[in-house]
Design a protein around this motif. Structure first.
Motif, mmCIF file in Angstrom:
data_model
loop_
_atom_site.group_PDB
_atom_site.id
_atom_site.type_symbol
_atom_site.label_atom_id
_atom_site.label_comp_id
_atom_site.label_asym_id
_atom_site.label_seq_id
_atom_site.Cartn_x
_atom_site.Cartn_y
_atom_site.Cartn_z
ATOM 1 N N LEU A 1 -20.430 -28.383 -12.539
ATOM 2 C CA LEU A 1 -21.017 -28.940 -11.315
ATOM 3 C C LEU A 1 -20.507 -28.167 -10.102
ATOM 4 N N ALA A 2 -19.207 -27.895 -10.091
ATOM 5 C CA ALA A 2 -18.601 -27.168 -8.963
ATOM 6 C C ALA A 2 -19.169 -25.759 -8.828
ATOM 7 N N LYS A 3 -19.545 -25.166 -9.977
ATOM 8 C CA LYS A 3 -20.086 -23.805 -9.959
ATOM 9 C C LYS A 3 -21.595 -23.794 -9.751
ATOM 10 N N GLY A 4 -22.196 -24.979 -9.598
ATOM 11 C CA GLY A 4 -23.632 -25.066 -9.395
ATOM 12 C C GLY A 4 -24.432 -24.838 -10.660
ATOM 13 N N ARG A 5 -23.782 -24.956 -11.805
ATOM 14 C CA ARG A 5 -24.474 -24.727 -13.080
ATOM 15 C C ARG A 5 -24.906 -26.035 -13.743
ATOM 16 N N LEU A 6 -24.687 -27.138 -13.055
ATOM 17 C CA LEU A 6 -25.089 -28.441 -13.586
ATOM 18 C C LEU A 6 -25.626 -29.283 -12.432
ATOM 19 N N PRO A 7 -26.878 -29.777 -12.555
ATOM 20 C CA PRO A 7 -27.448 -30.610 -11.486
ATOM 21 C C PRO A 7 -26.612 -31.878 -11.280
ATOM 22 N N ALA A 8 -26.607 -32.353 -10.047
ATOM 23 C CA ALA A 8 -25.796 -33.534 -9.704
ATOM 24 C C ALA A 8 -26.209 -34.761 -10.523
ATOM 25 N N ASN A 9 -27.526 -34.910 -10.727
ATOM 26 C CA ASN A 9 -27.962 -36.112 -11.469
ATOM 27 C C ASN A 9 -27.521 -36.059 -12.934
ATOM 28 N N ILE A 10 -27.507 -34.859 -13.497
ATOM 29 C CA ILE A 10 -27.050 -34.720 -14.891
ATOM 30 C C ILE A 10 -25.540 -34.969 -14.969
#
Lengths: 136, 54
Positions: free
Chosen positions: A77-86
């Protein structure tokens, strides 16, 4: 004859012979009633949670797996590789798994204990699938 | 067990050993230590996900 058997079983039970757990380490010290009776004067049939696998060696990997999934999701999430909702969904799944593990720790009925373990595993499987899906 | 899980287990065991030595206990509360580590990891993810969603 039946009275004799009941008497012997009662004496053994009072002496602790029927409730002594099998030795073998881990959670073998935990002795829980199965909820069944022998049919001989209502003598309880005892089982140990160790018969269902050592509690520590079942729950410890579940704890570590939960922590690993939560930590992986946070880093992605911190690296932008996972959407916030997921990430939110995985957070709810790991929280649910942690709650089930805690319930399993306090459970003395083997069937319920195993159900809690299975529920925790199912939640972690679902979280792992999401991580896998969003790693591509 | 995955490597990260093994590391979590090791650090929890280290923490449990240190706590037991400090308090003079003969037994280690491994599951208590793992519970604390896991609670922290889950809480951090919850906070990060909530922040990213806002």
């Amino acid at each position: 004859m039946k009275a004799w058997i009941i008497g012997i079983l009662a004496a053994l039970s009072l002496a602790g012979c029927l409730s002594q757990p099998a030795r073998g380490g881990g959670a073998a010290d935990l002795v829980v009633p199965t909820g069944r009776t022998s049919g001989l004067g209502g003598v309880h049939v005892y089982a140990t949670l160790a018969e269902h696998g050592s509690v520590e060696w079942v729950l410890a990997p579940l704890y570590t797996r939960t922590a690993r999934i939560a930590d992986t999701a946070k880093r992605r999430l911190a690296k932008g590789r996972l959407p916030a909702n997921i990430a939110g969904t995985i957070a709810a799944q790991t929280r649910g798994a942690l709650d089930r593990i805690r319930e399993a720790r306090g459970e003395v009925v083997p069937d319920v204990y195993e159900a809690r373990v299975a529920q925790a595993k199912a939640l972690l499987d679902a979280a792992d699938e999401l991580l896998e899906e969003f790693s591509k | 067990m995955k490597l990260e899980e093994a590391k979590t287990l090791r650090s929890a065991l280290d923490a449990a050993i240190a706590a037991a030595e400090e308090s003079g206990q003969e037994e280690i509360g491994l599951l208590d230590a793992l519970d604390a580590v896991t609670e922290q990891a889950v809480a951090e993810l919850e906070a990060a996900a909530a922040k990213a969603s806002s």
